[in-house]
Motif scaffolding. Structure first.
Motif, PDB file in Angstrom:
ATOM      1  N   LEU A   1       0.854  -1.201   0.035  1.00 54.57           N
ATOM      2  CA  LEU A   1      -0.115  -0.019   0.086  1.00 54.57           C
ATOM      3  C   LEU A   1       0.930   1.258   0.194  1.00 54.57           C
ATOM      4  O   LEU A   1       2.113   1.175   0.688  1.00 54.57           O
ATOM      5  CB  LEU A   1      -1.081  -0.103   1.290  1.00 54.57           C
ATOM      6  CG  LEU A   1      -1.777  -1.105   1.453  1.00 54.57           C
ATOM      7  CD1 LEU A   1      -2.647  -0.766   2.825  1.00 54.57           C
ATOM      8  CD2 LEU A   1      -2.692  -1.651   0.373  1.00 54.57           C
ATOM      9  N   GLY A   2       0.416   2.012  -0.798  1.00 55.57           N
ATOM     10  CA  GLY A   2       1.285   3.604  -0.897  1.00 55.57           C
ATOM     11  C   GLY A   2       0.923   4.235   0.380  1.00 55.57           C
ATOM     12  O   GLY A   2       0.066   3.902   1.423  1.00 55.57           O
ATOM     13  N   ASP A   3       1.172   5.543   0.462  1.00 53.96           N
ATOM     14  CA  ASP A   3       0.606   6.511   1.527  1.00 53.96           C
ATOM     15  C   ASP A   3      -0.904   6.854   1.299  1.00 53.96           C
ATOM     16  O   ASP A   3      -1.347   6.950   0.350  1.00 53.96           O
ATOM     17  CB  ASP A   3       1.295   7.658   1.591  1.00 53.96           C
ATOM     18  CG  ASP A   3       2.719   7.424   1.719  1.00 53.96           C
ATOM     19  OD1 ASP A   3       3.193   6.531   2.344  1.00 53.96           O
ATOM     20  OD2 ASP A   3       3.904   8.424   1.405  1.00 53.96           O
TER      21      ASP A   3
ATOM     22  N   THR B   1      -0.288  -7.697  -4.807  1.00 55.48           N
ATOM     23  CA  THR B   1      -1.140  -6.490  -5.365  1.00 55.48           C
ATOM     24  C   THR B   1      -0.481  -5.161  -4.799  1.00 55.48           C
ATOM     25  O   THR B   1      -0.077  -5.241  -3.634  1.00 55.48           O
ATOM     26  CB  THR B   1      -2.685  -6.529  -5.119  1.00 55.48           C
ATOM     27  OG1 THR B   1      -3.056  -7.912  -5.950  1.00 55.48           O
ATOM     28  CG2 THR B   1      -3.286  -5.251  -5.562  1.00 55.48           C
ATOM     29  N   THR B   2      -0.522  -4.279  -5.611  1.00 54.43           N
ATOM     30  CA  THR B   2       0.050  -2.745  -5.301  1.00 54.43           C
ATOM     31  C   THR B   2      -0.951  -2.000  -5.243  1.00 54.43           C
ATOM     32  O   THR B   2      -1.778  -1.695  -6.396  1.00 54.43           O
ATOM     33  CB  THR B   2       1.044  -2.523  -6.029  1.00 54.43           C
ATOM     34  OG1 THR B   2       2.272  -3.503  -5.858  1.00 54.43           O
ATOM     35  CG2 THR B   2       1.690  -1.043  -5.654  1.00 54.43           C
ATOM     36  N   ILE B   3      -1.192  -1.243  -4.205  1.00 55.02           N
ATOM     37  CA  ILE B   3      -2.417   0.024  -4.148  1.00 55.02           C
ATOM     38  C   ILE B   3      -1.722   0.995  -3.958  1.00 55.02           C
ATOM     39  O   ILE B   3      -0.987   1.589  -2.828  1.00 55.02           O
ATOM     40  CB  ILE B   3      -3.382  -0.459  -3.323  1.00 55.02           C
ATOM     41  CG1 ILE B   3      -4.180  -1.784  -3.393  1.00 55.02           C
ATOM     42  CG2 ILE B   3      -4.568   0.728  -3.119  1.00 55.02           C
ATOM     43  CD1 ILE B   3      -5.251  -2.243  -2.381  1.00 55.02           C
ATOM     44  N   HIS B   4      -1.565   1.993  -4.991  1.00 54.28           N
ATOM     45  CA  HIS B   4      -0.830   3.275  -4.889  1.00 54.28           C
ATOM     46  C   HIS B   4      -1.500   4.291  -4.077  1.00 54.28           C
ATOM     47  O   HIS B   4      -2.672   4.168  -3.629  1.00 54.28           O
ATOM     48  CB  HIS B   4      -0.773   3.579  -6.277  1.00 54.28           C
ATOM     49  CG  HIS B   4       0.425   2.860  -7.261  1.00 54.28           C
ATOM     50  ND1 HIS B   4       1.575   2.687  -7.226  1.00 54.28           N
ATOM     51  CD2 HIS B   4       0.048   1.876  -8.096  1.00 54.28           C
ATOM     52  CE1 HIS B   4       2.057   1.740  -7.841  1.00 54.28           C
ATOM     53  NE2 HIS B   4       1.305   1.021  -8.516  1.00 54.28           N
ATOM     54  N   SER B   5      -0.521   5.285  -3.802  1.00 53.14           N
ATOM     55  CA  SER B   5      -0.821   6.170  -2.849  1.00 53.14           C
ATOM     56  C   SER B   5      -2.439   6.886  -3.179  1.00 53.14           C
ATOM     57  O   SER B   5      -2.474   7.291  -4.311  1.00 53.14           O
ATOM     58  CB  SER B   5       0.214   7.412  -2.800  1.00 53.14           C
ATOM     59  OG  SER B   5       1.380   6.737  -2.415  1.00 53.14           O
ATOM     60  N   GLY B   6      -3.103   7.352  -2.163  1.00 54.06           N
ATOM     61  CA  GLY B   6      -4.400   7.979  -2.243  1.00 54.06           C
ATOM     62  C   GLY B   6      -5.378   7.270  -2.788  1.00 54.06           C
ATOM     63  O   GLY B   6      -6.421   7.897  -2.982  1.00 54.06           O
ATOM     64  N   ALA B   7      -5.361   5.939  -3.114  1.00 56.29           N
ATOM     65  CA  ALA B   7      -6.461   5.023  -3.810  1.00 56.29           C
ATOM     66  C   ALA B   7      -7.524   4.704  -2.391  1.00 56.29           C
ATOM     67  O   ALA B   7      -7.143   4.847  -1.261  1.00 56.29           O
ATOM     68  CB  ALA B   7      -5.868   3.754  -4.280  1.00 56.29           C
TER      69      ALA B   7
ATOM     70  N   GLY C   1      -6.207  -6.896  -8.657  1.00 59.16           N
ATOM     71  CA  GLY C   1      -5.028  -6.291  -9.532  1.00 59.16           C
ATOM     72  C   GLY C   1      -4.696  -5.023  -9.042  1.00 59.16           C
ATOM     73  O   GLY C   1      -5.243  -4.243  -8.020  1.00 59.16           O
ATOM     74  N   ASP C   2      -3.546  -4.325  -9.438  1.00 54.69           N
ATOM     75  CA  ASP C   2      -2.835  -3.403  -9.106  1.00 54.69           C
ATOM     76  C   ASP C   2      -4.119  -2.045  -9.094  1.00 54.69           C
ATOM     77  O   ASP C   2      -5.063  -1.911  -9.962  1.00 54.69           O
ATOM     78  CB  ASP C   2      -1.560  -2.774  -9.854  1.00 54.69           C
ATOM     79  CG  ASP C   2      -0.525  -3.766  -9.311  1.00 54.69           C
ATOM     80  OD1 ASP C   2      -0.826  -4.573  -8.631  1.00 54.69           O
ATOM     81  OD2 ASP C   2       0.371  -3.702 -10.094  1.00 54.69           O
ATOM     82  N   VAL C   3      -3.793  -1.038  -8.336  1.00 55.19           N
ATOM     83  CA  VAL C   3      -4.788   0.147  -8.211  1.00 55.19           C
ATOM     84  C   VAL C   3      -4.189   1.325  -8.205  1.00 55.19           C
ATOM     85  O   VAL C   3      -3.053   1.479  -7.705  1.00 55.19           O
ATOM     86  CB  VAL C   3      -5.692   0.026  -6.999  1.00 55.19           C
ATOM     87  CG1 VAL C   3      -6.558   1.439  -7.029  1.00 55.19           C
ATOM     88  CG2 VAL C   3      -6.481  -1.160  -6.892  1.00 55.19           C
ATOM     89  N   GLU C   4      -4.387   2.234  -9.427  1.00 50.75           N
ATOM     90  CA  GLU C   4      -3.608   3.425  -9.696  1.00 50.75           C
ATOM     91  C   GLU C   4      -3.574   4.284  -8.381  1.00 50.75           C
ATOM     92  O   GLU C   4      -4.764   4.498  -7.659  1.00 50.75           O
ATOM     93  CB  GLU C   4      -4.024   4.127 -10.916  1.00 50.75           C
ATOM     94  CG  GLU C   4      -3.975   3.193 -12.081  1.00 50.75           C
ATOM     95  CD  GLU C   4      -4.685   3.852 -13.366  1.00 50.75           C
ATOM     96  OE1 GLU C   4      -5.117   5.188 -13.204  1.00 50.75           O
ATOM     97  OE2 GLU C   4      -4.844   3.079 -14.439  1.00 50.75           O
ATOM     98  N   ALA C   5      -2.783   5.369  -8.350  1.00 56.14           N
ATOM     99  CA  ALA C   5      -2.820   6.421  -7.392  1.00 56.14           C
ATOM    100  C   ALA C   5      -4.114   7.434  -7.603  1.00 56.14           C
ATOM    101  O   ALA C   5      -4.345   7.668  -8.477  1.00 56.14           O
ATOM    102  CB  ALA C   5      -1.572   7.144  -7.568  1.00 56.14           C
TER     103      ALA C   5
END
Length: 349
Positions: free
Chosen positions: A283-285, A299-305, A315-319
């Motif tokens: 997880l991002g910030d 899975t990567t969930i980018h910042s602010g999602a 699947g991955d989630v964009e910022a």
């Protein structure tokens, strides 16, 4: 069958009655705009519908303005973009953000925490190699293992276990029933509520060569938790298979949350109850995960999602993106699909 009465409520909430403030004192504390006045002393905060004449309530949205007309509260904290009449012997305090202002008022009335008669209870078991900072409080039947280091002002309520080589930073509070396994690194000013599990083995198994059983994969890593992290009751943070499971500074985790091995959370993330991260999720910030949402491994969930409640992320989630549904996709697209499905259902009925 138990019959609830207001009298029984008041008897079980005596700490609220020990503090009282004039509306002028509360307004001075909040630095708001006082409109009208009340001669009633404010003895506690309460929601609009349940409030009585010695209560202060809050209104953060126009949809609650009607409830103010029938509420018995003597005062309300209200967003400064809202307009409502005070009424007889009633007052309003206008502020920029009623929710944040009410948080300050709750602090005013917050009862004192449980009392420690002694700094270190005689039934606590503390290994001779453990190091305790200044003003630590250790409750009854706690266990502190070999080479544990506690910073200044750490509070362990009764029946907490901290196993070998774990480090806990200054002014961290750990509530009863929590178990912190070996080699964990905990930051300062954290709060772990009752029955939290930190550093238990990650869930790692593979089918055996003969296909007749499962082979346990050793989990030899540890857990790193940053500063100002709060973890709710009965939540679990598993140790890593190797390296570390990491929770960044300022993260807030609700009750009954699962964080699996080798997951990494950035700073100031929020996870609501019954949500979970599978292994090696990143997880991002500032990521927000709604209640009962589940995140697939690696899975990567980018910042602010933001992940909507009950969603399944595969699947991955964009910022900055908000996703919803199972499987999760862009929230706007998912809402459109739900509208179409509802129309189809009506046509077929």
């Amino acid at each position: 069958m138990f019959s609830f009465t207001r009298t029984s409520f008041e008897l079980t909430n005596k700490p609220f009655l020990k503090k009282s403030y004039t509306i002028e004192a509360i307004n001075t504390f909040l630095q708001g705009e006082l409109i009208g006045t009340t001669t009633n002393l404010i003895k506690g905060p309460e929601q609009l519908k349940a409030a009585q004449e010695n209560h202060i309530t809050f209104i953060g949205s126009s949809k609650y303005l009607k409830q103010w007309e029938t509420s018995k509260a003597s005062a309300a904290i209200i967003n400064d973009n809202l307009t409502v009449e005070t009424g007889d012997n009633r007052a309003l305090i206008k502020v920029k953000n009623a929710d944040l202002a009410m948080a300050k008022v709750l602090e005013l009335f917050n009862p004192a925490p449980p009392v420690f008669d002694t700094q270190i209870h005689p039934t606590a078991v503390i290994h001779e190699t453990a190091t305790l900072g200044k003003d630590c409080k250790i409750g009854a039947h706690c266990y502190i293992g070999k080479d544990v280091q506690l910073g200044d002002g750490v509070v362990l309520y009764p029946n907490v276990c901290v196993f070998d080589e774990t480090t806990i930073g200054n002014h961290t509070t750990v509530w009863s029933g929590t178990v912190i396994r070996e080699r964990c690194i905990i930051g300062s000013h954290c709060i772990f509520h009752t029955n939290v599990s930190i550093g238990a083995d990650g869930f790692g198994y593979r089918p055996s060569d003969d296909g007749r059983g499962l082979v346990k994969i050793p989990q030899i890593g540890h857990v790193i938790i940053g500063h100002y992290v709060e973890i709710g009751a009965n939540s679990c943070v598993d140790r890593a298979k190797f390296s570390a499971t990491i929770i960044g500074d300022g993260c807030k985790i609700d009750n009954l949350v699962q964080i699996a091995h080798n997951s990494v959370m950035g700073r100031f993330c929020i996870m609501a109850g019954h949500s979970g991260l599978a292994g090696s999720v990143t997880l991002g910030d500032g990521v927000i995960i709604g209640g009962s949402a589940s995140i697939k491994d690696h899975t990567t969930i980018h910042s602010g999602a933001t992940i909507g409640a009950g969603s399944g992320v595969v699947g991955d989630v964009e910022a900055g993106k908000t996703v919803l549904g199972y499987p999760a996709q862009d929230a706007r697209d998912m809402l459109k699909q739900w509208v179409v499905m509802r129309k189809l259902a009506k046509q077929q009925s």
